[in-house]
Each structure stands twice: as structure tokens, then as C-alpha cells.
Enzyme design. Structure first.
Site, PDB file in Angstrom:
ATOM      1  N   ARG A 107       0.849  -1.197   0.000  1.00  0.00           N
ATOM      2  CA  ARG A 107       0.000   0.000   0.000  1.00  0.00           C
ATOM      3  C   ARG A 107       0.882   1.244   0.000  1.00  0.00           C
ATOM      4  NH1 ARG A 107      -2.475   0.043   6.216  1.00  0.00           N
ATOM      5  NH2 ARG A 107      -0.483  -0.287   7.244  1.00  0.00           N
ATOM      6  N   CYS A 111       3.096   8.484  -5.483  1.00  0.00           N
ATOM      7  CA  CYS A 111       3.954   9.646  -5.260  1.00  0.00           C
ATOM      8  C   CYS A 111       3.058  10.876  -5.115  1.00  0.00           C
ATOM      9  CB  CYS A 111       4.883   9.797  -6.458  1.00  0.00           C
ATOM     10  SG  CYS A 111       5.883  11.284  -6.392  1.00  0.00           S
ATOM     11  N   ASN A 145      -5.146   7.283   4.120  1.00  0.00           N
ATOM     12  CA  ASN A 145      -4.844   6.577   5.367  1.00  0.00           C
ATOM     13  C   ASN A 145      -3.380   6.794   5.732  1.00  0.00           C
ATOM     14  OD1 ASN A 145      -5.948   4.347   7.303  1.00  0.00           O
ATOM     15  ND2 ASN A 145      -3.870   3.719   6.809  1.00  0.00           N
ATOM     16  N   GLU A 146      -3.181   7.356   6.908  1.00  0.00           N
ATOM     17  CA  GLU A 146      -1.838   7.521   7.475  1.00  0.00           C
ATOM     18  C   GLU A 146      -0.813   8.037   6.464  1.00  0.00           C
ATOM     19  OE1 GLU A 146      -0.581   3.994   9.601  1.00  0.00           O
ATOM     20  OE2 GLU A 146      -1.695   4.628  11.361  1.00  0.00           O
ATOM     21  N   GLU A 317      -7.643   4.778  15.397  1.00  0.00           N
ATOM     22  CA  GLU A 317      -7.308   3.355  15.500  1.00  0.00           C
ATOM     23  C   GLU A 317      -6.687   3.130  16.874  1.00  0.00           C
ATOM     24  OE1 GLU A 317      -4.794   1.976  12.308  1.00  0.00           O
ATOM     25  OE2 GLU A 317      -6.019   2.934  10.778  1.00  0.00           O
ATOM     26  N   TRP A 325       3.323  -5.674  13.236  1.00  0.00           N
ATOM     27  CA  TRP A 325       4.345  -4.961  12.472  1.00  0.00           C
ATOM     28  C   TRP A 325       5.602  -4.581  13.232  1.00  0.00           C
ATOM     29  CZ3 TRP A 325       4.621  -0.523  15.202  1.00  0.00           C
ATOM     30  CH2 TRP A 325       3.445  -0.022  15.783  1.00  0.00           C
ATOM     31  N   GLU A 365      -1.913  -8.608   7.442  1.00  0.00           N
ATOM     32  CA  GLU A 365      -2.203  -8.353   8.854  1.00  0.00           C
ATOM     33  C   GLU A 365      -2.926  -9.505   9.542  1.00  0.00           C
ATOM     34  OE1 GLU A 365      -3.917  -4.410   9.006  1.00  0.00           O
ATOM     35  OE2 GLU A 365      -1.984  -3.504   8.508  1.00  0.00           O
ATOM     36  N   GLN A 366      -2.725 -10.731   9.024  1.00  0.00           N
ATOM     37  CA  GLN A 366      -3.435 -11.866   9.624  1.00  0.00           C
ATOM     38  C   GLN A 366      -3.001 -12.132  11.066  1.00  0.00           C
ATOM     39  OE1 GLN A 366      -1.752 -15.821   7.993  1.00  0.00           O
ATOM     40  NE2 GLN A 366      -1.682 -14.418   6.269  1.00  0.00           N
ATOM     41  N   MET A 367      -1.819 -11.625  11.475  1.00  0.00           N
ATOM     42  CA  MET A 367      -1.374 -11.827  12.858  1.00  0.00           C
ATOM     43  C   MET A 367      -1.767 -10.661  13.764  1.00  0.00           C
ATOM     44  SD  MET A 367      -0.133 -14.736  12.450  1.00  0.00           S
ATOM     45  CE  MET A 367       0.632 -15.072  14.026  1.00  0.00           C
ATOM     46  N   HIS A 368      -2.531  -9.711  13.237  1.00  0.00           N
ATOM     47  CA  HIS A 368      -2.929  -8.520  14.006  1.00  0.00           C
ATOM     48  C   HIS A 368      -4.264  -8.778  14.687  1.00  0.00           C
ATOM     49  CE1 HIS A 368      -4.002  -4.398  14.928  1.00  0.00           C
ATOM     50  NE2 HIS A 368      -2.868  -3.955  14.420  1.00  0.00           N
TER      51      HIS A 368
HETATM   52  C1  GAL Z   1      -2.111   1.386  10.951  1.00  0.00           C
HETATM   53  C2  GAL Z   1      -2.900   1.431   9.669  1.00  0.00           C
HETATM   54  C3  GAL Z   1      -3.924   0.320   9.606  1.00  0.00           C
HETATM   55  C4  GAL Z   1      -3.303  -0.980  10.035  1.00  0.00           C
HETATM   56  C5  GAL Z   1      -2.746  -0.821  11.420  1.00  0.00           C
HETATM   57  C6  GAL Z   1      -2.142  -2.081  11.977  1.00  0.00           C
HETATM   58  O1  GAL Z   1      -0.860   1.952  10.799  1.00  0.00           O
HETATM   59  O2  GAL Z   1      -3.554   2.653   9.492  1.00  0.00           O
HETATM   60  O3  GAL Z   1      -4.409   0.223   8.298  1.00  0.00           O
HETATM   61  O4  GAL Z   1      -2.299  -1.330   9.142  1.00  0.00           O
HETATM   62  O5  GAL Z   1      -1.756   0.153  11.408  1.00  0.00           O
HETATM   63  O6  GAL Z   1      -1.616  -1.868  13.263  1.00  0.00           O
END
Ligand code: GAL
Length: 653
Positions: A107, A111, A145-146, A317, A325, A365-368
């Protein structure tokens, strides 16, 4: 009076079979959630092929969620341009510092300077805003997003190069001025025209710091411009809806104040445990706060984003369990999700959204963790969200956070100056800000951050941890203030184009403080600069400004003065250790008549409205000291003994 804070969740209907949506929505509402944030990565489902829009699924998702009683925050999906778009226009891709395109397959691969991407952004944002702008269920919008996540502010693409040249031309008008301001006579770096100026990457050794600083400023401006492109369209089609962006933790690569000028709410994404692992923390803190995050991580950002959002901010969030991560990903201590939620509210958040509703069993992000596990069963955070909702029923009241007595001046530009010219690899501006914040919070003080361009009226103590480029307007504000103002090392040390001021540092500040920094030194971590502060042994580290002055230092060392003072101005020449911070805070507070309470190390306090909150970040129970604790019948939440991850709240007596 502001509206009461509420809870919400991030949800990805496109990840789950449609028959689940209604049940999910009902469960969310039963849990006490009021907002659902969706859509920010869904471009490939909204527009599977160029110009072919598939709105039906999103129409139904919004309707299902809205019918259940949730307000929908809809994200524009521009953080994830789909494959067909990148294949058609590879020039959209950002380039890394090595000059390589950053490929499709995760993602944020665009630019900020790509004109094609600006057109495509206009197109997709307009399509979505047109469709949902007047949808009553869509109560708020999120842009992208971010910004900046995955190091994406600075792109070294051909598009960025062209845009940078134009930006320089607008700023300097004449290339000879640029040559002079940057000092390009050095190493024969002179240019004859703006189109000769390249991006400052891939040079043999360091590029000119002036060149770097302007590139960093330019890159920040590109983010501001890009975000504005989106907010303008959203406002056109959804004129009365709130627009937010979700900023990040410890991210200083662009000017958040400037981006937030076009928003209604500054959101941020709170992942305290992940930030502890990747942030500038000691091994001892990483161990002690393994499952809690350092006690000031969340507060630091809450207060920072309250300033960025000019009082209106949210946690968009909130970490609900282990993330995926960081280098290591422990799960929060039982109670932390509730603690973080209350702490956000205590600092004045308008809402707190958990990320995410359900852990996805697939992809990156399956481990999140989420509030639910991939098998649709609740994760530990589920019950904590529920408890928080019940608690909020009791603490619902005045949401205003009173103006603090102490302000910290924050500058994104300062970070870019130090990145362009660190002069010591352990000089970390953001860590310095954080340490000041933590030192003040240890004394039970609430803290406001103030942008370097904003007034400082009404504060009793103003800390300027470091502000390398000073303007006359800032000097005027300092000189008209009654506050005690402490300036940290390297303040006033550079001109706006990153050269040394003629009168040497602290430059313009010399009109308030008769000092001259004749030379500077930086040191490795092991070197201490010992000093005596009214009988207390203190030490500086990492940096020393050697000052010439008619003033005698009030803290000196064998290497030179560590602290100078004239009238209400203080100048610190080094980075303080813990004892030094404590002595500084105590001295300033006493002189300014600001009451302090040295807190137990794991406890933090925060006032919101007529409530005082206490939070225990420690892994052991802590008794609130008697000088803090109210009468036992006064607790609205908790009691004098705070369990690990415990929260107490009481009405100010
Ligand atoms: C943020 C992001 C989310 C998700 C999350 C995971 O940085 O906006 O989309 O990736 O982290 O912790």
C-alpha cells in the site's frame, strides 16, 4: 460543551461474507460502539476496472451498518491505488531514496507529486463523495490513510524532481538567490537554472543541508496540497460532514498542523506497545512496559494531536491486542485496552475507534488482533471495550480539557533541520520532545503542545526543547510573554536556509538573552557532562553548546555552563539526564508558582472537565499517594489502590 466521547471500530465489510454484516453490526451496537470506520482500502472493489463502479456492495454495507445504529466514517481509498491503475500509469509510483520505483503489492505506493495521481484522486474521491455526500448514515469522512506510513512522504521520482524545481523557483525566483542562500559556491555546486537542480539523493557524500531542508519542506507541502485536493471535493459534496485524517505516532516527516488546517478533526492511530518496541526507549523501559507501552506514549500523542486538531481530535485506531508490524509483538496486559480508551477520553478525545473489528485470517495483517478472533469469537479486548462503554456512562460529562499551565513548543521543521544536519547521530528531536513531556508528566502536570507559529498567552511555563530556526514573530511572542521560558540547545542556531547566523547561535534570541554559542560538541552516549544544580548532582549528555556570556551559568560543569538565566528566560546548553530534568521542572514550577506532585513512576494523572483520572501503567498494584487520592466515596471509577492497568476517576474536590 462538547459532545460526549464515544467508541467505534474499524471494519472491512469487503473482507467478510455479506451475510455476516448484519450480525456484526448488531454486535457492534450491543457492545456500545457508535461509529464504524470503513472503506479506506477498498478501491479495487469500488472500481474493479477503469470507469466501472460497483457501488451496490458499499451501498448495502453502509445501509446495514447505519440501520443498526452506527455512524459511518467513510475513508477515501487513495492509499491503495489498484493494480490496473498502476499498470496503466506506472508514473504514479513513488521512488525510494535509491531511485527505485516502489512496486505494487502492499500500500501507499503513490507519489504525492504525480500529476496523474492527483487527477485519479480527484476522479475517485469525487465519485465517492458524489455518491455518499448526502447519505445520512455517512456522518464523517477520512482522507486517505496515514500519510507518511512506510516512509512515504519523500519520493525521489521524476515527478517529484519536476515539482521540486517548480517549488524552488516559486520560493527563490532567481537561481542566483538560491545559490547564495544555500552556499553553492562550496564544492562548485552552483546552478544556472532551476531545472538543473536535482533531488538530494544518490550523491557521493552528503548533499547540501540547505538542499535537503528545502526538499523536506517541499515534500511536506506536497502532502498538504494532496490532502487539500481531497478535502475540497468532500466539502463540495458533503458540506456539513466532519473530515478527519488518521495521523501516526512519532511521525514528523510532514507538517501536521498544515495538513490539519484543512480538516475538522485530527485523528491518530494509537499502538503503544508497537511504538515501545520501535521507539527511542531504554532497554529497562522496554522490559518494564512490555505489555503496556511506556506511560507517556499515548498521552504525548493525545496532547500533540489535540494541538494539531486545534482542540478537536480522536483516536481513529486503537490497538486492541498484539499487532503484527513491530519486531516483537506482545499482547497488552489485561486491562490496557480499557486504560488506553479512558486515557484518550481523559485527554479530550472525541472518540476512540478500535482497530479492527475482527482479525483477518489472510494477507499481511493476519497476525494482528481485533476485537474478534478469526473464528468470530471475542478476543480479550472485546470485554474491555464493553467495560469501557459501561464506564463511560458514569464519566460522561464535560469533555473539555482545561488549558494547561505548561506548554511545549513543537516544530515539524525543527525535525527536518536536524535530519538534514544531525551533527551527532544520537540527537533525536522527537525523543527530546518526548523526554520533556515525560519529565513534566512525572510531576503530575498536564501539558499542552503549541505549534511554534502559535501564541503562547496564558502559560506559566513554556518549554522550547529546541527550535533551530527562529523568526522575529516568535521572538516577539517570547518577549511579550510573562511565562518562564526555557530554550534548549541548538535554539536559534540556523538561518531559514540552514546556514549559521552572522551573530552565531542563538541568533535572534540574543535580543532576549546575552549569550553567544561560540562552538558546539556532540558526544557518544557513554559520555556524561556532570554539573551541580543547587547541590543536586545532574548531568548532560550527547550535546554541548559552549557559551560566551556576561552571565554566569547557574549550572556549570568542568566543560562549561549548562544552564543560563536572565529575567524569565533560561538557556540550556545540553540534553539533561533524569536528575537534571527533575531539577529543572521543580525549579521552574516553584518559580512560576505552579503546583507539582511527583508521581509514582508508573502513575499518570489527567484532568478532563471536573474529573481527575489516574492510570497505572505498572505491572504491579500501586496505592495512590495520600496527597493525590480523594476521599474513598469520591471515586467514580476505581479506588485508591490501582491494579495493574487500573484506572481511577474522581470529581475534583
Ligand atoms: C495502521 C494502519 C492500519 C493498520 C494498522 C495495523 O498503521 O492505518 O491500516 O495497518 O496500522 O496496526
Amino acid at each position: 460543551m462538547m459532545k460526549s466521547p464515544f467508541l467505534g471500530v474499524c471494519y472491512y465489510p469487503e473482507h467478510w461474507p455479506e451475510h455476516r454484516w448484519i450480525e456484526d453490526a448488531q454486535k457492534m451496537v450491543a457492545l456500545g460502539l457508535r461509529q464504524v470506520r470503513i472503506g479506506e482500502f477498498s478501491w479495487s472493489r469500488i472500481e474493479p476496472e477503469p470507469g466501472r463502479f460497483e457501488w451496490n456492495w458499499l451501498d448495502r454495507a453502509i445501509e446495514t451498518l447505519g440501520d443498526a445504529g452506527l455512524g459511518v466514517m467513510l475513508g477515501t481509498p487513495t492509499a491503495t491505488p489498484p493494480k490496473w491503475l498502476i499498470d496503466a500509469y506506472p508514473e504514479i509510483l513513488a521512488y525510494d531514496i535509491n531511485g527505485c520505483p516502489r512496486k505494487f503489492g502492499s500500500r501507499r505506493h503513490y507519489c504525492f507529486s504525480s500529476e496523474k495521481y492527483a487527477d485519479e484522486t480527484l476522479r475517485i474521491v469525487e465519485a465517492i463523495a458524489k455518491r455518499y455526500g448526502d447519505n445520512d448514515y455517512v456522518t464523517a469522512w477520512q482522507t486517505d490513510n496515514e500519510y507518511g506510513c512506510h516512509d512515504t512522504v519523500r519520493s525521489y521520482s521524476p515527478a517529484a524532481k519536476l515539482a521540486f524545481q517548480k517549488w524552488l523557483q516559486a520560493r527563490y525566483e532567481n537561481v542566483n538567490i538560491l545559490n547564495k542562500k544555500w552556499g553553492n559556491v562550496f564544492w562548485s555546486q552552483e546552478y544556472h537554472s532551476f531545472d538543473q537542480v536535482d533531488l538530494p539523493n544518490l550523491t557521493v557524500t552528503e548533499p547540501s543541508p540547505s538542499h535537503l531542508l528545502d526538499f523536506y519542506r517541499f515534500s511536506s507541502d506536497q502532502v498538504v496540497k494532496y490532502n487539500r485536493l481531497q478535502t475540497k471535493i468532500i466539502r463540495q459534496y458533503a458540506p456539513n460532514k466532519t473530515i478527519a485524517h488518521n495521523f501516526m505516532g512519532f511521525t514528523f516527516s510532514f507538517d501536521h498542523f498544515a495538513v490539519a488546517n484543512d480538516l475538522d478533526i485530527a485523528g491518530w492511530d494509537s499502538y503503544p506497545i508497537g511504538f515501545l518496541d520501535v521507539g527511542p526507549f531504554s532497554a529497562a523501559d522496554k522490559e518494564r512496559y512490555l505489555r503496556q507501552g511506556h506511560p507517556d506514549i499515548a498521552g504525548f500523542h493525545h496532547d500533540l494531536y489535540r494541538a494539531v486538531g486545534n482542540g478537536r481530535w480522536s483516536v481513529l485506531e486503537q490497538q486492541p491486542g498484539a499487532v503484527n508490524w513491530a519486531p516483537h509483538n506482545p499482547a497488552p496486559l489485561t486491562g490496557m485496552v480499557r486504560l488506553w480508551s479512558h486515557e484518550a477520553v481523559a485527554h479530550g478525545a472525541q472518540n476512540v475507534n478500535y482497530f479492527r473489528w475482527r482479525q483477518a485470517p489472510f494477507a499481511q495483517e493476519q497476525m494482528h488482533a481485533g476485537l474478534e478472533r478469526p473464528d468470530f469469537k471475542p478476543s480479550p479486548a472485546y470485554a474491555e471495550a464493553e467495560q469501557t462503554f459501561l464506564d463511560l456512562e458514569k464519566t460522561h460529562r464535560n469533555n473539555n480539557t482545561p488549558k494547561a499551565k505548561v506548554a511545549i513548543i513543537v516544530s515539524y521543521e525543527a525535525q527536518w533541520v536536524f535530519e538534514a544536519q544531525p551533527q551527532g547521530e544520537n540527537w533525536n528531536y522527537v525523543a527530546i520532545l518526548f523526554e520533556w513531556y515525560a519529565a513534566l508528566r512525572r510531576f503530575g502536570l498536564d501539558v499542552d503542545f503549541v505549534s511554534a507559529d502559535m501564541p503562547i498567552n496564558g502559560y506559566k511555563i513554556v518549554i522550547v526543547p529546541s527550535l533551530p530556526i527562529l523568526t522575529q514573530a516568535q521572538i516577539d511572542r517570547f518577549s511579550n510573554s510573562d511565562a518562564l521560558i526555557l530554550f534548549g540547545p541548538r535554539t536559534g542556531s540556523k538561518t531559514p536556509t540552514l546556514t549559521i547566523p552572522h551573530t552565531l547561535a542563538p541568533g535572534l534570541l540574543q535580543s532576549l538573552l546575552p549569550i553567544k554559542v561560540a562552538r558546539v560538541e556532540s558526544f557518544p552516549d557513554f559520555h556524561r557532562i556532570d554539573g551541580d544544580f543547587d547541590g543536586t548532582q545532574v548531568a548532560g549528555h550527547s550535546w554541548l553548546d559552549h557559551v560566551e556570556s556576561e552571565l554566569s551559568p547557574i549550572v556549570s560543569s568542568t566543560d562549561g555552563g549548562l544552564l543560563y538565566c536572565k529575567d524569565n528566560y533560561y538557556y540550556l546548553t545540553t540534553l539533561p539526564n533524569e536528575m537534571f530534568f527533575a531539577a529543572l521542572v521543580a525549579t521552574l514550577a516553584q518559580k512560576a508558582g505552579v503546583q507539582t506532585t511527583l508521581l509514582p513512576p508508573d502513575i499518570r494523572l489527567r484532568q478532563r472537565g471536573d474529573l481527575i483520572y489516574a492510570f497505572n501503567y505498572g505491572p504491579e498494584p500501586v496505592d495512590l499517594p495520600t496527597n493525590i487520592a480523594p476521599k474513598s466515596e469520591s471515586y467514580i471509577l476505581g479506588a485508591q489502590t490501582l491494579e495493574p492497568a487500573g484506572v481511577a476517576a474522581w470529581k475534583i474536590e
